[in-house]
Every structure is written in structure tokens, then in C-alpha cells.
Design an enzyme around this catalytic site. Structure first.
Site, short mmCIF file in Angstrom:
data_model
loop_
_atom_site.label_atom_id
_atom_site.label_comp_id
_atom_site.label_asym_id
_atom_site.label_seq_id
_atom_site.Cartn_x
_atom_site.Cartn_y
_atom_site.Cartn_z
N THR A 38 -50.54 -72.38 82.64
CA THR A 38 -51.49 -72.92 81.65
C THR A 38 -52.56 -73.78 82.31
O THR A 38 -53.63 -73.97 81.75
CB THR A 38 -50.74 -73.77 80.61
OG1 THR A 38 -49.83 -74.62 81.30
CG2 THR A 38 -49.96 -72.89 79.65
N SER A 48 -47.92 -89.36 112.47
CA SER A 48 -46.69 -88.71 112.92
C SER A 48 -45.83 -88.43 111.70
O SER A 48 -45.86 -89.19 110.73
CB SER A 48 -45.98 -89.66 113.88
OG SER A 48 -44.77 -89.11 114.29
N ALA A 93 -39.60 -75.57 98.05
CA ALA A 93 -38.60 -75.26 97.03
C ALA A 93 -39.20 -75.38 95.63
O ALA A 93 -38.49 -75.44 94.64
CB ALA A 93 -37.39 -76.19 97.17
N GLY A 94 -40.52 -75.45 95.56
CA GLY A 94 -41.17 -75.58 94.26
C GLY A 94 -41.15 -77.01 93.74
O GLY A 94 -41.40 -77.24 92.56
N SER A 121 -43.58 -80.84 97.72
CA SER A 121 -43.60 -81.77 98.84
C SER A 121 -45.05 -82.04 99.24
O SER A 121 -45.37 -83.10 99.79
CB SER A 121 -42.83 -81.20 100.03
OG SER A 121 -43.48 -80.05 100.56
N SER A 122 -45.95 -81.11 98.93
CA SER A 122 -47.36 -81.29 99.29
C SER A 122 -47.98 -82.43 98.47
O SER A 122 -48.67 -83.29 99.03
CB SER A 122 -48.15 -79.99 99.11
OG SER A 122 -48.02 -79.48 97.80
N ASP A 127 -49.62 -81.17 90.04
CA ASP A 127 -48.63 -81.77 90.94
C ASP A 127 -49.01 -83.19 91.32
O ASP A 127 -48.18 -84.10 91.31
CB ASP A 127 -48.51 -80.93 92.23
CG ASP A 127 -48.05 -79.52 91.96
OD1 ASP A 127 -47.73 -79.21 90.79
OD2 ASP A 127 -48.01 -78.72 92.92
P1 ADP Z 1 -44.29 -77.32 98.22
O1 ADP Z 1 -45.37 -78.24 97.83
O2 ADP Z 1 -43.85 -76.44 97.09
O3 ADP Z 1 -43.12 -77.98 98.87
P2 ADP Z 1 -46.39 -76.31 99.87
O4 ADP Z 1 -46.53 -75.07 100.67
O5 ADP Z 1 -47.38 -76.59 98.81
O6 ADP Z 1 -44.89 -76.31 99.28
O7 ADP Z 1 -46.42 -77.57 100.84
C1 ADP Z 1 -45.55 -77.62 101.94
C2 ADP Z 1 -46.31 -78.03 103.19
O8 ADP Z 1 -46.73 -79.41 103.07
C3 ADP Z 1 -45.48 -78.00 104.43
O9 ADP Z 1 -45.45 -76.70 105.00
C4 ADP Z 1 -46.19 -79.01 105.32
O10 ADP Z 1 -47.32 -78.43 105.93
C5 ADP Z 1 -46.67 -80.05 104.33
N1 ADP Z 1 -45.70 -81.16 104.23
C6 ADP Z 1 -44.93 -81.46 103.17
N2 ADP Z 1 -44.17 -82.55 103.42
C7 ADP Z 1 -44.46 -82.96 104.67
C8 ADP Z 1 -44.04 -84.02 105.53
N3 ADP Z 1 -43.11 -84.89 105.14
N4 ADP Z 1 -44.59 -84.10 106.76
C9 ADP Z 1 -45.52 -83.23 107.15
N5 ADP Z 1 -45.97 -82.22 106.41
C10 ADP Z 1 -45.46 -82.06 105.18
MG MG Z 2 -47.27 -77.59 97.03
#
Ligand code: ADP
Ligand code: MG
Length: 384
Positions: free
Chosen positions: A33, A64, A125-126, A129-130, A174
Site C-alpha cells: 500500500t 566500523s 529477515a524482513g 536492519s537497514s 521502515d
Molecule cells: P533488511 O533491511 O530487510 O534487513 P536490507 O537488504 O534492506 O535487509 O538491508 C540489509 C543491509 O543493511 C545489509 O546487507 C548491510 O549492508 C546493511 N546493514 C544492516 N545492518 C548493518 C550493520 N549493523 N552494520 C553494517 N551494515 C548493516
Molecule cells: Mg531493508
């Protein structure tokens, strides 16, 4: 000492200026959506990414992450070139945030920093983390550079970093969820106006939890499938004479059925009914509490399976098995063609549902899924 400060101590002898963190997120309902300018209802989770920061005397950004060996160094004066040149890998996220923040806040006073990043948000994992790394770094730089941006502006900075520096064409859900989360609440977001409302979930009061079932399936055609769905939505909106599918209501569907071919019609019907389900979920949470939203979650899954056609057998099996074992509701979440499902479960049924899903996957000869509970939690903040 936190993990991020420990990592920072390997970069510099200086005392940390502070530490900031931001969480991952789960989308409770409202799938596909966002780019139709509609509604979503995500919540921030307890898993977080932290950034510890120390000031430097020069203009170098040295970053780092526990995620990978070594540090990446870029002088602020060379940041624009580094972003245009690309090839930064994971460092495109934090450096992209620095680059976008500087553009968004002309009054900021950028200076060199050592930045150490650690995370317990599972990657890919959805759970976004980004957005977690973007939110942590954006919050840190906002304070240290005196940029003075509010949370919504910081979410925008994260999105710009992800779209333009990383090159991933994502929406802003997100980042908004990660910036604005609160314990036991979800963030209702209007993707057209970016207006938000905090919505109490009441999971804690009712002893409910969300179980994530990560199928670990990722299909090669997910990118193509996503682009195709977006194109169908745009075509549907054009044919119906509206700016975005957000502008259609369920009462417009009979006309859509007459005007559109069957496939486009079903794509449109998913978006229109899904927007309504998000609104209904918000109202139901307020009026009747979380136990009453199960049917809406189930209807959302059926719509993605039958109308939008983005589910896969593993996701259907996860949802069906969770429901057969006492889940109040369940649906696939995320872009589709693999990824994770979520199930709303009574806390004391968590183990039973997780093991039933594991057994069903084994019986179907599918790869064992990863299951874990998530807790609606607080958004980005300064920790130290
Ligand atoms: P999602 O957001 O679903 O986990 P994405 O492909 O959107 O997957 O984002 C994942 C990417 O974000 C990783 O491959 C890496 O490049 C970056 N990333 C996420 N967390 C970290 C971290 N703690 N340190 C460095 N890079 C990170
Ligand atoms: Mg992402």
C-alpha cells in the site's frame, strides 16, 4: 560497557560523545500500500542497532561495524564523491545518512567522527536492519552535528540514504516505524501525507505476542515481481483516472471490474481492500482490542495470495499451520515471493505454534523455518 562502546574503544582512545540506537520493525498490516500512497501499520521491535560516537580533530568520518572487519574512512570533503562513486557496500548506509543529513540540514556543523556500530537486528529477515542502522546513525549525527531535525525529517534522511546512496527503491515506512516506535504501540502512517498516529496494541495487557516465521525462502524473481506489481498498480490508477490507488474506495470496485482486465482488477482490489483493512485494524484495536483483529490479518493474507499473487507455498503453509494451532490471526508480511509470515498468538501458545510450523515444514520437505517472537518497542533514542 555496551557492545558499541567496546567496539568504539578499538577505534579510538577518546571518550565517547554518546551512544544512540534505533530498532528494526515488523509490519502488522498494509502490504504494497505504501507506493500506492495508502496506509500501513508497522511497529518497532526490541532488536536494535546502536552507534557509539567519538569526536575527532580532523574532518574524517571513520566507521566500523561489528558486521565486518576493519573501518571505512572518508574525509567529509570527499563524501559527495564517495557517494557518487558507489561501491561502498554496507558503509553506504551510514555514509549515505551523513551525506543526506548534511543536505537536509544546512545549519548543521559537520565534523570528523569515529563511529562504532553494533546490532542484534537479523539482516535480510524482513525486519529492516537497514532502517535500524539508518535511524541509529541519523539520530547520532543529528545530535553531534547540532542539525536539529525532528524524527520525521530523520526518517526522510534515512530514506534518501537508502534510495540514493544505497540505490534501493524503498518507501519510507521502515524509517518512520523505527524513528517513531513506542512500547506496545504501532505507528499508523498515511504514506501520502506522512501523517502518523500512535495506536495502542494492547498485546502486553492481553498476554499476546507476535511470532515471526522466517521461511528463509528468497526467490530470484522477487525484484521482477515487485516491479510488475507496481506497474500494474500504476496502470490501474491511470485507467481509473486517479492519482494513486489510494484514491479509490471499495465502492469503486464494480466500476474497476468493468474497466480493467482481470489481472489488473485483482491487483487493484488487493490495494483497495488492504487500505480499508488497515483503517479497520486501527479502529478495531481502539474499539475492541487486539483479539478482534485476527480476521483482518487472515483476510490480508488471502488477498495477497489470491488477488496480488505474491505468496509462496511456504508462506501459505506457515499461515495455515499457525491458524490451525490456535493463532488469533496470521499473514505473510513484506514484499512477498518468500520472506516471513507473522502470527498473533497467546504468549503461552508460542512454543506450540512454532513447533507445529516446524513439523509441517518438515512434512512438506521444506527447509526448516526460523521462528522467533517480537515485541512492539520504543523507537530511536539516545542511550548514553
Ligand atoms: P533488511 O533491511 O530487510 O534487513 P536490507 O537488504 O534492506 O535487509 O538491508 C540489509 C543491509 O543493511 C545489509 O546487507 C548491510 O549492508 C546493511 N546493514 C544492516 N545492518 C548493518 C550493520 N549493523 N552494520 C553494517 N551494515 C548493516
Ligand atoms: Mg531493508
Amino acid at each position: 560497557m555496551s557492545a558499541a562502546s567496546e567496539l568504539l574503544a578499538t577505534l579510538t582512545d577518546r571518550v565517547a560523545e554518546g551512544e544512540w540506537s534505533a530498532p528494526g520493525r515488523v509490519n502488522l498490516i498494509g502490504e504494497h500500500t505504501d507506493y500506492n500512497e495508502g496506509f500501513v501499520l508497522p511497529f518497532a521491535i526490541a532488536e536494535r542497532t546502536a552507534a557509539a560516537v567519538a569526536l575527532r580533530d580532523d574532518d574524517v568520518l571513520r566507521i566500523s561495524s561489528s558486521f565486518s572487519e576493519g573501518a571505512v574512512e572518508v574525509p567529509l570533503a570527499a563524501l559527495d564523491d564517495a557517494i557518487s562513486a558507489g561501491g561502498l557496500d554496507w558503509a553506504a548506509y551510514p555514509l549515505g545518512v551523513a551525506w543526506a543529513l548534511r543536505r537536509a540540514a544546512p545549519d548543521a556543523a559537520p565534523r570528523g567522527l569515529d563511529v562504532a556500530i553494533t546490532s542484534n537486528v537479523p539482516v535480510g529477515a524482513g525486519l529492516s536492519s537497514s532502517a535500524a542502522i539508518e535511524g541509529a546513525v541519523a539520530s547520532a549525527l543529528n545530535d553531534v552535528w547540532g542539525a536539529g531535525l525532528d524524527r520525521v525529517a530523520l526518517a526522510r534522511v534515512g530514506r534518501i540514504a537508502e534510495n540514493e546512496a544505497v540505490g534501493a527503491p524503498t518507501g519510507i515506512m521502515d524509517q518512520m516505524a523505527s524513528m517513531l516506535g513506542r512500547a506496545d504501540a504501532a505507528t499508523f502512517l498515511d504514506c501520502r501525507t506522512l501523517q502518523t498516529q500512535e495506536v495502542d496494541l494492547g498485546f502486553a495487557r492481553e498476554g499476546l505476542e507476535i511470532l515471526v516465521i522466517d521461511t528463509l525462502v528468497s526467490h530470484a524473481h522477487s525484484t521482477g515481481g515487485y516491479a510488475e506489481r507496481r506497474a500494474a498498480c500504476e496502470a490501474g490508477a491511470r485507467a481509473m483516472g486517479v492519482l494513486a490507488l489510494r484514491d479509490l474506495a471499495e465502492s469503486d470496485l464494480p466500476r474497476a471490474r468493468e474497466l480493467l482486465d482481470d489481472v489488473t482488477y485483482r491487483r487493484v482490489r488487493h490495494i483497495v481492500t488492504e487500505n480499508q483493512r488497515v483503517l479497520d485494524t486501527v479502529a478495531t484495536l481502539r474499539d475492541a482490542g487486539p483479539r478482534a483483529i485476527g480476521e483482518l490479518l487472515v483476510a490480508s493474507h488471502a488477498s495477497m495470495r489470491d488477488d496480488f499473487e505474491i505468496s509462496v507455498p511456504e508462506l501459505d503453509l506457515a499461515v495455515d499451520t499457525a491458524l490451525a494451532n490456535g493463532a488469533i490471526g496470521a499473514r505473510m508480511t513484506g514484499g512477498g515471493f518468500g520472506g516471513a509470515a507473522i502470527a498473533l498468538v497467546q504468549g503461552d501458545r508460542l512454543e506450540a505454534v512454532a513447533s507445529a510450523v516446524g513439523e509441517a515444514f518438515a512434512a512438506g520437505r521444506y527447509r526448516a523455518p526460523r521462528t522467533f517472537p517480537v515485541l512492539p518497542s520504543v523507537g530511536a533514542r539516545r542511550d548514553a
